[in-house]
Structures are given as structure tokens and as C-alpha cells.
Write an enzyme that holds these catalytic residues in place. Structure first.
Site, mmCIF file in Angstrom:
data_model
loop_
_atom_site.group_PDB
_atom_site.id
_atom_site.type_symbol
_atom_site.label_atom_id
_atom_site.label_comp_id
_atom_site.label_asym_id
_atom_site.label_seq_id
_atom_site.Cartn_x
_atom_site.Cartn_y
_atom_site.Cartn_z
ATOM 1 N N LYS A 185 -41.945 41.574 88.088
ATOM 2 C CA LYS A 185 -42.068 42.738 87.209
ATOM 3 C C LYS A 185 -43.528 42.857 86.769
ATOM 4 C CE LYS A 185 -39.813 44.592 83.044
ATOM 5 N NZ LYS A 185 -38.786 44.305 82.030
ATOM 6 N N ARG A 233 -38.511 37.584 87.199
ATOM 7 C CA ARG A 233 -37.219 37.709 86.522
ATOM 8 C C ARG A 233 -36.097 37.350 87.482
ATOM 9 N NH1 ARG A 233 -35.776 43.293 83.653
ATOM 10 N NH2 ARG A 233 -35.724 44.217 85.709
ATOM 11 N N ASP A 240 -29.734 53.151 82.667
ATOM 12 C CA ASP A 240 -30.486 52.387 83.685
ATOM 13 C C ASP A 240 -30.775 50.972 83.204
ATOM 14 O OD1 ASP A 240 -32.118 54.086 81.922
ATOM 15 O OD2 ASP A 240 -33.809 53.031 82.811
HETATM 16 P P1 AMP Z 1 -37.949 50.502 81.170
HETATM 17 O O1 AMP Z 1 -38.160 51.223 79.875
HETATM 18 O O2 AMP Z 1 -38.811 49.280 81.324
HETATM 19 O O3 AMP Z 1 -36.533 50.199 81.427
HETATM 20 O O4 AMP Z 1 -38.462 51.512 82.288
HETATM 21 C C1 AMP Z 1 -37.930 52.786 82.506
HETATM 22 C C2 AMP Z 1 -38.450 53.340 83.805
HETATM 23 O O5 AMP Z 1 -39.875 53.517 83.766
HETATM 24 C C3 AMP Z 1 -38.190 52.452 85.015
HETATM 25 O O6 AMP Z 1 -37.973 53.280 86.111
HETATM 26 C C4 AMP Z 1 -39.486 51.695 85.154
HETATM 27 O O7 AMP Z 1 -39.682 51.208 86.456
HETATM 28 C C5 AMP Z 1 -40.504 52.757 84.783
HETATM 29 N N1 AMP Z 1 -41.758 52.192 84.275
HETATM 30 C C6 AMP Z 1 -41.951 51.597 83.068
HETATM 31 N N2 AMP Z 1 -43.223 51.202 82.939
HETATM 32 C C7 AMP Z 1 -43.861 51.539 84.076
HETATM 33 C C8 AMP Z 1 -45.211 51.393 84.545
HETATM 34 N N3 AMP Z 1 -46.163 50.804 83.815
HETATM 35 N N4 AMP Z 1 -45.486 51.873 85.770
HETATM 36 C C9 AMP Z 1 -44.551 52.464 86.522
HETATM 37 N N5 AMP Z 1 -43.284 52.638 86.134
HETATM 38 C C10 AMP Z 1 -42.925 52.175 84.933
HETATM 39 MG MG MG Z 2 -35.303 49.779 82.649
#
Ligand code: AMP
Ligand code: MG
Length: 472
Positions: free
Chosen positions: A109, A172, A244
């Protein structure tokens, strides 16, 4: 010595529609922060020398057998459907079967952009990587189903969030990364072959005894109802219970702006992005039901007899609140030393919680202190506790081992948010001692470790962390 992981990949064998093949993007100067030896043993991973592991867990050198992919999914974020999410900053290296016979995913990650990155940089900064490492391992030690942390590395690169931050990659480990959103993406697109394939895959991998998609729905209901009750019992607030971030395997996943409650209040919210309090502590059971309804809606798409499917799925979803209540009551009964099921137990628990909220009592310390003289000191008005304790003591007389029951149900240590923040501040300055200390103490959360009693202390007024930023 080179790192050896015995990969046995199944997801990468699924049709192309399920993922994008994507190698991690190499980083400038990987440096090992932590490697989880206990977890490595479970996974039958042979560690390599430190430089080799830093290269591998930064994504610079793929271990033999890895087949990196970014998984596709979609999901409801704060109630709004987003038709495509997917691993935007993670890659699944592959799967390996542990000494316990369980197949698990190994994922990096923060490993760089993927076709699902949208406008993101594909990276993570040190703070959230260490937060997830500490909190997920603490959850595991508390007995709560969770993804785990195998390794953390610094990348030697800068990522830009609120300002320039040191970059890091977390490795992870999860029973799988199947999410409610993985089903939603195929259902929403009407890709029924993929939906059926995914359903079969999920059943085979997680619930082989489940009978068809409604059997899967029941199994996920049971797993989530167990999980969320456990969150409630340790005062955990996930912060972003989007579909998600809701695991089919029933594990806590996607640690973002999560936190454990200090002072008990049912409306507690930490996430700075949760302005409406959708994912507040006491809303978590309702949200879990809402998320299950989204899974049900997706699974129904593939059923031949839709009317019958709707009826069955509705029955399954509608049975979840009661299941959650039962699980919750069992766990909270144990927290006050009760194992026998008696009328009035629910009222005893809710009365205590009401007084705790009014009395600004610390959630963890109050339960931990119940057997001792210090419980009343947790309350602004100790007399409020005393009047509750009178009825409670009378009830305890019918229990055989209440002290032991409480000691096993009420942790002494949780990863308190202010300690997690202090740990991150220190790490940014290059001092990892607080990180290692937290991990060591939180590995035994039910043991009184007197030398570390300062980690039990709630935050002083100036230490309180009011919001946890998503700047992940
Ligand atoms: P999360 O809030 O971590 O569950 O992320 C929600 C979505 O945003 C998922 O599709 C992640 O892969 C994407 N995402 C979060 N941070 C980033 C980042 N820095 N670059 C690209 N995608 C991201
Ligand atoms: Mg997520």
C-alpha cells in the site's frame, strides 16, 4: 539472504475484468522500519537480509512468484455511489497459505500509481502507514478480526499532503481484499458473468459451506455482525465505513482516520471528512446493515428468480440488526462480568453507558476498573457510578467468575489516539522508539504492564486529538 514467499495466486487467474496488471513503481531509497516476525512465521515467509527486504517491501524488487495486480472495485462513499474506485495506490503481490491453512493476500500500500489512481499520486506518507501498522496489530491482539501489517518501509521520497511528508509503504496482509464494492462494480455494470464468477470465488475462498449467493449474503451478515459488535466493545471507530471498505471476509480493513474512543460518548466522530457524523461510534451497526443491503442488491442481479431473491435477501438483511444486538449484548455483558443471560442485563449495560456519557468517563479505563475501587473515580459525579454499582453487585452474586470474565473482556491498553499522533510526530523526526514501544505493549493488551501505565492514561486537555485527517 533473499526474502522467500511461497506464492500461490488465485485472484490473478481470474478474468482480466477483475484487475489491472500493475507493477509497483520503484522508489529512491527504501529503508526498513519494521518487519513483523510473528506474522512472517504464520505465513511461512523466510526473511531476507534487511536491504533485500527493504527493496522487496518498497516494491523495488519483486519476490519470486509475485504477480502484481491492482484490483477493481467501486462503492458507496458517504452514501454516494462512485462507479469506479479500485486499488489506486496499492498492488496485490499475490497470495500465500499460512501454517494455519488460511490463504492470505499480501499487498503493498503506497506503491505508486495504478490505472485506478484517478487524480491521486498512488503514494502514502509515513503517518498513516505507521497508524495502520500499530492499530491493525493492536486490533489483532485485542482479538478483533483485521487485516495485519507485515512490514513498513520508508521510501526516501517526499509526498505532498498538507505539506511535504516522508513517503512510506505498508505491506498489508488480509484474508482477502474482496469488498462489498467488488460485487457492486460488476452488478452496476451489468457484467453478470463476472458477478457470478466473483460470487463463486468468494464462497470457495471464505465460506465453502455457503449455499449460493444468498448463502454468501448470510455468511457475510454473520461475519460483519460479529465484527461490528467487537468494534463497539473496544470503543473502536472506523471512520470511513464506505462499502469499498467493507470486507467480505469480515475483517477490519482500510484503516484511515480511525480511532479508539477515550471519553465515552455515543456520537463520537474523529474523521475530519465525516462532517455529518455518518460514521459516528453508535451509527456503526446501522451502517453495517446499510452496507449489507448494498451487497444484497448486487447479488440479486445475478439471480434467475428475482422476486424470490428479493424476498430472501430482504429477510437476511432485516435479521441483521437483531443479530448485532445479540452479539453486542453478549460482549457488553462480559464487560460487566456477566455470562448468564438474564432479563434486565440489557438495562444494566445501557444504564452504565448512559452514566458514563453523562459522567465523561473514559471508555477503556472505566470497564477495566469495574472490579476495583477506582471505577467511581472515572466519573465526574462518582455517586452516579455508586448508585449503578449497587444493582450491579447484586446481579454479580449469581455469577461464578466475574473478575476473570471482565479481565478477559476489558483491555488495559488500546492505541490511544494522542499516543498514535505523538508516535507519528516522533517518527517524522526519525525517532521510532515510540512506534516500537506501542507495538510491544499493544501486543498484550489484556495484561497489566505496570512499567507502561502511562500508555493507559487518557489524553490531557492539551493532548486531545479532535480530528484525524484522511490526508492518507
Ligand atoms: P481509502 O479512503 O483509503 O479507502 O481510499 C479510497 C479510494 O481512493 C481507493 O480507491 C484508493 O485506492 C484511492 N486512493 C486513496 N489515496 C490515494 C492516493 N494517494 N493515490 C491514488 N489513489 C488513492
Ligand atoms: Mg478503501
Amino acid at each position: 539472504m533473499t526474502l522467500t514467499i511461497h506464492f500461490d495466486n488465485t485472484y490473478a487467474r481470474l478474468p482480466d475484468a477483475f484487475f489491472a496488471r500493475q507493477a509497483p513503481v520503484p522508489v529512491r531509497a527504501p529503508k526498513m522500519i519494521a518487519f513483523n516476525d510473528d506474522l512472517a512465521k504464520l505465513l511461512q515467509i523466510t526473511p531476507g537480509d534487511v536491504q533485500d527486504m527493504a527493496q522487496a517491501f518498497a516494491g523495488n524488487r519483486l519476490p519470486t512468484g509475485a504477480e502484481p495486480i491492482a484490483q477493481l472495485y467501486s462503492g458507496h462513499q458517504f452514501g454516494q455511489y462512485n462507479p469506479q474506485l479500485g486499488d489506486g495506490r496499492a498492488v496485490l503481490l499475490g497470495e500465500t497459505v499460512g501454517t494455519d491453512g488460511v490463504r492470505r493476500d499480501i499487498q503493498l500500500k503506497g506503491s505508486g500509481p495504478t490505472p485506478f489512481s484517478r487524480r491521486g499520486d498512488g503514494r502514502a506518507w509515513l503517518g498513516p502507514v505507521l497508524r495502520e501498522y500499530v492499530v491493525s496489530e493492536a486490533m489483532h491482539a485485542l482479538g478483533v478480526p483485521t487485516t495485519r501489517a507485515l512490514a513498513a518501509v520508508e521510501t526516501g521520497e517526499t509526498v505532498f499532503r498538507e505539506g511535504p511528508m516522508p513517503g512510506a509503504v505498508l505491506t498489508r496482509v488480509a484474508s482477502s481484499h474482496l469488498r462489498v464494492g467488488t460485487f457492486q462494480v460488476f452488478a452496476a455494470r451489468g457484467q453478470l458473468d463476472s458477478l457470478r464468477r466473483l460470487t463463486e470465488y468468494a464462497i470457495a475462498r471464505h465460506y465453502p459451506e455457503a449455499d449460493g449467493s444468498m448463502g454468501l449474503l448470510r455468511a457475510v451478515r454473520d461475519a460483519q455482525a460479529k465484527l461490528i459488535a467487537q468494534w463497539m466493545s473496544v470503543g473502536f471507530i472506523h471512520g470511513v465505513m464506505n462499502t469499498d471498505n467493507c470486507s467480505i471476509a469480515g475483517e477490519t480493513i482500510d484503516y484511515g482516520p480511525c480511532a479508539f474512543m477515550d471519553t465515552y460518548h455515543p456520537n463520537t466522530v474523529y474523521s475530519s471528512i465525516d462532517r455529518m457524523g455518518r460514521y459516528a461510534y453508535s451509527n456503526q451497526p446501522d451502517i453495517a446493515v446499510w452496507n449489507l443491503a448494498q451487497l444484497a442488491t448486487s447479488l440479486i442481479q445475478q439471480m434467475d428468480d428475482k422476486e424470490a431473491a428479493v424476498e430472501e435477501a430482504t429477510e437476511i438483511v432485516h435479521s441483521m440488526p437483531e443479530l448485532l444486538r445479540q452479539n453486542w449484548l453478549t460482549l457488553f455483558r462480559a464487560k460487566i462480568g456477566l455470562t448468564i443471560d438474564e432479563d434486565g442485563d440489557l438495562e444494566l449495560v445501557t444504564d452504565l453507558l448512559k452514566r458514563m456519557a453523562e459522567g465523561q468517563a473514559d471508555f477503556t479505563n472505566t470497564f477495566r476498573a469495574l472490579g476495583s475501587d477506582t471505577a467511581r473515580d472515572q466519573f465526574v459525579d462518582p455517586a452516579s457510578y455508586d448508585s449503578w454499582a449497587e444493582g450491579w453487585r447484586a446481579r454479580l452474586e449469581r455469577e461464578a467468575q466475574p473478575i476473570d470474565v471482565m479481565a478477559a473482556a476489558n483491555p488495559a491498553f488500546i492505541p490511544r489516539n494522542h499516543r498514535v499522533e505523538q508516535m507519528i510526530q516522533a517518527a517524522v523526526q526519525g525517532d521510532y522508539a515510540p512506534f516500537h514501544r506501542l507495538n510491544a505493549v499493544l501486543a498484550r493488551p489484556y495484561d497489566d504492564q505496570d512499567d507502561d501505565a502511562d500508555l493507559k492514561r487518557p489524553p490531557a486537555k492539551n493532548e486531545v486529538v479532535h480530528a484525524t485527517f484522511c490526508g492518507t
